[in-house]
Design an enzyme around this catalytic site. Structure first.
Site, PDB file in Angstrom:
ATOM      1  N   GLY A 215       0.829  -1.214   0.000  1.00 52.43           N
ATOM      2  CA  GLY A 215       0.000   0.000   0.000  1.00 52.43           C
ATOM      3  C   GLY A 215       0.852   1.248   0.000  1.00 52.43           C
ATOM      4  O   GLY A 215       2.063   1.188  -0.229  1.00 52.43           O
ATOM      5  N   ASN A 216       0.238   2.376   0.253  1.00 53.24           N
ATOM      6  CA  ASN A 216       0.990   3.628   0.343  1.00 53.24           C
ATOM      7  C   ASN A 216       0.351   4.535   1.398  1.00 53.24           C
ATOM      8  O   ASN A 216      -0.663   4.205   1.986  1.00 53.24           O
ATOM      9  CB  ASN A 216       1.074   4.316  -1.031  1.00 53.24           C
ATOM     10  CG  ASN A 216      -0.300   4.634  -1.596  1.00 53.24           C
ATOM     11  OD1 ASN A 216      -1.038   5.405  -1.011  1.00 53.24           O
ATOM     12  ND2 ASN A 216      -0.645   4.016  -2.725  1.00 53.24           N
ATOM     13  N   ARG A 217       0.984   5.685   1.626  1.00 55.85           N
ATOM     14  CA  ARG A 217       0.591   6.534   2.756  1.00 55.85           C
ATOM     15  C   ARG A 217      -0.565   7.481   2.443  1.00 55.85           C
ATOM     16  O   ARG A 217      -0.891   8.320   3.268  1.00 55.85           O
ATOM     17  CB  ARG A 217       1.785   7.395   3.186  1.00 55.85           C
ATOM     18  CG  ARG A 217       2.919   6.626   3.783  1.00 55.85           C
ATOM     19  CD  ARG A 217       4.033   7.616   4.118  1.00 55.85           C
ATOM     20  NE  ARG A 217       5.277   6.941   4.376  1.00 55.85           N
ATOM     21  CZ  ARG A 217       5.630   6.476   5.564  1.00 55.85           C
ATOM     22  NH1 ARG A 217       4.831   6.623   6.589  1.00 55.85           N
ATOM     23  NH2 ARG A 217       6.779   5.851   5.713  1.00 55.85           N
ATOM     24  N   SER A 218      -1.154   7.407   1.280  1.00 52.14           N
ATOM     25  CA  SER A 218      -2.217   8.368   0.946  1.00 52.14           C
ATOM     26  C   SER A 218      -3.385   8.263   1.932  1.00 52.14           C
ATOM     27  O   SER A 218      -3.858   7.169   2.229  1.00 52.14           O
ATOM     28  CB  SER A 218      -2.712   8.106  -0.471  1.00 52.14           C
ATOM     29  OG  SER A 218      -3.828   8.910  -0.727  1.00 52.14           O
ATOM     30  N   ALA A 282      -3.550   7.875  -5.118  1.00 49.12           N
ATOM     31  CA  ALA A 282      -2.170   7.398  -5.210  1.00 49.12           C
ATOM     32  C   ALA A 282      -2.259   5.954  -5.699  1.00 49.12           C
ATOM     33  O   ALA A 282      -2.623   5.053  -4.936  1.00 49.12           O
ATOM     34  CB  ALA A 282      -1.493   7.485  -3.860  1.00 49.12           C
TER      35      ALA A 282
END
Ligand code: CTP
Length: 428
Positions: A215-218, A282
């Protein structure tokens, strides 16, 4: 309330310690910003101990928290006590040469000054003019008390009693004085009436197995703020939401997605009858080549697993290509305006702008919202700085840069989108 207590460099600074007590005992969260000069009268340790918050005079402390922007934006009320002649002059001139004056320029709520100085300084035409300027902008400048001053003299110029400042400042906050700066969204009403705006938001999650994902930090905050601003502008809003830390706003047509491929499908379905597409999500550039049906186990007797990544399609670039190839000779194909986002890191502003311009050209969209990021900057934060890049930027009309909360930035973006949309609509 969140209150900023600005402390100017006068002997009356010590009286502000009582004012701070009154504010904190009333349950408010107070950030004290003393000027450098005032710390000669009362030290930082006093303010930190009494407020329970860290205290600084300089824009160069805790730079990663962007305090020079954040404190003013977040404050429901700013009280400056004592406001010296110098501080009133700097505030009236709009200077930003320390943390307190930066904060005053960023203020979104009521601003309240309690002056303290010698009578001659208070009655000097320069100070009179500065006070008049501040009042004309909506700030409240109290009249100083009359009485004994620092030396043997007495007259008008004494700092009003902390109880009086407290009562007057609370009344100002309750009256909800007009904010000194305007917000872009105020003028948006109806700008997108009858239009459909599709917005992607949040971060995609690419599964590895039933319990793990890449995943990512968005946080999804910017996409949600855009959805709100588009709703405010009267648009029908389709929100395609990947993982978000915040709830989707009421009133949107919501599609939940998990992966980049699901997001792509939702965009393909929505874009051809949307007037605007905003790709704020993102999107993972890569996904694991396999999604295991069962949890990947660690095996003491075997080799550690190797994860192979494969490339995800560029959904934004695809949407631009589809639209362009569907264009008739009259140039009519939806979405008329496609907006991309770019989160770039770089050593200098020029370098980041350069990356942004390259990305704008590569993706082919009408607008690119360029964000400069570090790990703790932008993702999940409420205050951000963006540059809106367009292929039409020129020396005469350079790309604008905006700083503000995500909802203020969203208002700016939606305002620009509605301009672009009017310009792109065929003249009949
Ligand atoms: N985007 C997309 N599909 C992807 C990756 C990104 O549609 N597979 C969109 C994002 O929603 C955003 C824009 O493209 O609007 C920029 O994303 P970014 O990840 O910053 O750019 P990349 O194209 O991935 O370029 P690079 O990783 O080289 O910086």
């Amino acid at each position: 309330m969140r209150i900023v207590l600005g402390v100017g460099g006068g002997i009356a600074a010590y009286k502000s310690a009582s004012l701070l007590r009154l504010l904190t005992e009333a349950g408010h969260n107070v950030s004290v910003i003393p000027t450098e000069a005032s710390t000669r009268f009362v030290g930082v340790a006093t303010w930190e101990a009494l407020s329970g918050n860290t205290v600084s005079s300089s824009v160069f402390d805790e730079v990663e928290k962007v305090n020079h922007v954040r404190l003013g934006h977040e404050a429901d009320l700013i009280v400056v006590a004592p406001a010296t002649a110098d501080l009133l002059a700097r505030a009236a001139a709009g200077q930003a040469n320390d943390l307190l004056t930066n904060t005053l320029l960023m203020a979104r709520g009521p601003v309240f000054f309690a002056p303290a100085m010698h009578t001659e300084m208070w009655s000097h035409p320069a100070t009179r003019a500065n006070v008049a300027t501040l009042r004309s902008r909506g700030a409240i400048v109290m009249e100083p008390a009359v009485g004994r001053l620092t030396g043997k003299d007495s007259g008008a110029g004494r700092l009003p009693d902390p109880e009086d400042i407290f009562t007057a400042a609370m009344a100002a906050a309750a009256a909800g004085l007009p904010a000194p700066a305007d917000t872009a969204s105020a003028s948006l009403s109806g700008a997108l009436a009858g239009k459909t705006v599709t917005i992607t938001a949040g971060g995609t999650r690419e599964p590895l197995d039933p319990v793990r994902f890449l995943g990512n930090r968005s946080s999804g905050k910017q996409g949600v703020a855009l959805a709100r601003a588009a709703l405010d502008a009267g648009a029908h809003v389709r929100l395609i939401a990947a993982h978000m830390d915040v709830p989707a706003p009421d009133g949107v047509e919501l599609t939940r997605v998990e992966t980049a491929l699901e997001l792509r499908e939702a965009v393909h379905a929505a874009a051809p009858d949307s007037d605007v597409l905003i790709m704020a999500a993102a999107v993972a550039d890569f996904r694991p080549d396999r999604n295991s049906d069962t949890k990947i186990k660690k095996r003491d007797d075997g080799e550690d697993p190797v994860i192979t990544l494969v490339r995800n399609p560029d959904i934004l670039a695809e949407a631009v290509q589809h639209r362009n190839s569907a264009r008739t000779s009259a140039g009519e194909a939806l979405p008329l305006v496609i907006v991309g986002f770019a989160a770039e890191t770089g050593d200098g502003t020029a370098e980041v702008l350069d990356y942004g311009r390259q990305k704008l050209a590569r993706k082919g969209c009408e607008l690119l919202v360029l964000n400069r990021v570090g790990v703790s900057l932008v993702f999940g934060q409420d205050v951000t700085e963006v540059t809106l890049l367009s292929p039409a930027d020129s020396e005469a009309s350079p790309a604008p840069t905006y700083t503000g909360t995500k909802s203020e930035i969203a208002g700016r973006i939606i305002a620009r989108v509605s301009q672009e949309l009017s310009a792109a609509l065929p003249v009949r």
